[in-house]
Design an enzyme around this catalytic site. Structure first.
Site, mmCIF file in Angstrom:
data_model
loop_
_atom_site.group_PDB
_atom_site.id
_atom_site.type_symbol
_atom_site.label_atom_id
_atom_site.label_comp_id
_atom_site.label_asym_id
_atom_site.label_seq_id
_atom_site.Cartn_x
_atom_site.Cartn_y
_atom_site.Cartn_z
ATOM 1 N N ASP A 5 0.856 -1.182 0.000
ATOM 2 C CA ASP A 5 0.000 0.000 0.000
ATOM 3 C C ASP A 5 0.894 1.234 0.000
ATOM 4 O O ASP A 5 1.821 1.337 0.811
ATOM 5 C CB ASP A 5 -0.907 0.002 1.231
ATOM 6 N N LEU A 6 0.630 2.155 -0.909
ATOM 7 C CA LEU A 6 1.478 3.346 -1.026
ATOM 8 C C LEU A 6 1.131 4.356 0.062
ATOM 9 O O LEU A 6 -0.040 4.673 0.284
ATOM 10 C CB LEU A 6 1.306 3.983 -2.408
ATOM 11 N N ASP A 44 -4.130 2.403 -5.091
ATOM 12 C CA ASP A 44 -2.677 2.436 -4.884
ATOM 13 C C ASP A 44 -2.207 1.168 -4.197
ATOM 14 O O ASP A 44 -1.232 1.186 -3.439
ATOM 15 C CB ASP A 44 -2.278 3.676 -4.081
#
Length: 434
Positions: A190-191, A233
């Site tokens: 996960d960004l 993302d």
């Protein structure tokens, strides 16, 4: 064709050269009329005695493309054997279809796959007259279908496999695990700090950044691994053929380091990070759903620990998450059940030790667990959005209680940052005071 198509293999067939010219007079007129509509395809007509009476030039070309001998004599038996050799269905299935065509007067249809071409063959019985076969080269259509099927498994923005293709490859990896005891790992990524990029610079910049992230992830894995984008993302790496947990740890460390380096996107210097949750197979599960769930739990832990790091799944994570879910369900009902209480901490004027007010402190009296500390439920309430209705209840109840206090005493209420983001805060305060 009576030997193979009419009697389905009972006797020998007459033969004629396959190079026979198209001749309408060689077949009954009503059969010829039926065939005019399909003349642009390959066309074969076989009379009731098994003679090939018409073989159009397109049919001969299709046979040539399929490497089926088109010179000399060709009997219906040889023709059927040649078609069955490359058919995607079994010989028995084809004979069953032909039997249905004979008995039920319906068409028998099957595909024949060659090295570079695919034929769609349809054979129909004409009562008392013989058989009509049409042959169509469906190679282009099959190629387009295969391309469409491939695109349906790819993320259009990054070109990476999507969730569907990831699950297929994960199923293959788990099958190898059962056969060869070959371990694999799922890295759920996960960004961090990606949303502000989208919000401040716009989605085109955000999309370009995601494409660059995808390129970096591709560069950090082996050809046997799979990098997938599963939405927004979030990315997943399926790491196969690992020997020990240290292999997965090394990759997770590279992911965090590589994603955290600065990006140049259309003149903007951007810095984001990555949180990674890792689940190992078979230690953490042998099914796709179990591994994805455990990788998600590990990712949640990585975020709680400050983001920009990786965490491996641990069994107690699941226990903590189950307890958290139970607490969340109970808290959603606590307001309706009037389980929250306000305790008041006195505020004193130090000059003369005079009581000038109180600070309202919320407590939760659980019917089974007793008093629950705010440290246990307030952060969860903020995370899931329940802090706003709980905070509104605190403001109203504190004002009600303060109405019974001596004149001159004030009441203080703590307000969560989430409440300041709510449009109802001012209205709630005014209403409670009124």
């Amino acid at each position: 064709m009576s030997a193979d198509l009419h009697h389905l293999g009972a006797a020998q067939c007459n033969v004629v050269p396959l190079t026979i010219q198209l001749d309408p007079s060689a077949a009954p007129l009503h059969i010829w009329d039926r065939c005019l509509a399909v003349i642009r395809y390959g066309l074969l007509m076989i009379d009731a005695s098994g003679r090939v009476v018409i073989c159009t030039d397109p049919a001969q070309r299709l046979f040539y493309n399929m490497n089926i001998e088109r010179t000399g004599n060709l009997s219906s038996r040889q023709l059927l054997r040649a078609l069955c050799t490359g058919a995607s269905q079994s010989r028995q299935e084809i004979f069953e279809a032909l039997r249905g065509a004979r008995d039920l007067q319906i068409s028998a249809s099957f595909e024949v796959a060659g090295q570079d071409h695919t034929l769609q063959v349809e054979i129909r019985s004409v009562a008392g007259e013989g058989w009509v076969a049409t042959l169509e080269d469906v190679s282009a259509r099959k190629a387009n279908e295969a391309r469409a099927d491939e695109l349906a498994r790819l993320d259009p923005l990054t070109g990476l496999p999507n969730r569907l293709l990831l699950r297929e490859r994960l199923a293959e990896a788990l099958a190898r695990l059962q056969r060869n005891e070959e371990a694999c790992a799922l890295h759920l990524i996960d960004l961090d700090r990606f949303k502000p990029v989208n919000d401040t610079l716009g989605h085109p910049i955000g999309d370009a950044l995601l494409a660059k992230v995808a390129d970096r992830l591709r560069s950090t894995v082996r050809p046997t691994d799979t990098v997938a984008r599963i939405g927004g993302d979030e990315f997943i790496i399926l790491q196969t053929g690992i020997r020990e947990a240290a292999d997965a740890q090394a990759l997770a460390r590279r992911i965090v380091d590589l994603i955290g380096r600065t990006y140049m996107v259309e003149g903007h210097l951007l810095t984001i990070g990555a949180s990674v949750g890792v689940a190992l197979a078979p230690a953490d599960g042998t099914s796709a759903d179990k591994l994805l769930k455990n990788a998600d739990l590990a990712l949640y832990r990585a975020k709680l620990d400050g983001r920009g790091t990786y965490r491996f799944f641990e069994p107690e994570m699941d226990a903590r998450m189950q307890a958290r879910r139970r607490l969340e369900l109970d808290m959603r009902q606590a307001l309706a059940r009037r389980e929250f209480q306000l305790h008041y901490q006195p505020q004193l004027q130090l000059d003369d030790d005079r009581l000038i007010g109180c600070e309202a402190l919320i407590r939760w009296k659980h019917p089974e667990r007793g008093m629950i500390s705010p440290l246990d439920f307030i952060p969860l309430a903020e995370e899931i959005g329940l802090i706003v209705p709980i905070g509104e209840w605190v403001i109203r109840q504190a004002c009600r209680d303060a109405m019974t206090w001596p004149t001159g005493m004030s009441v203080a209420v703590n307000v969560s940052p989430a409440q300041f983001k709510s449009d109802r805060l001012v209205e709630t305060i005014i209403s409670a005071l009124a």
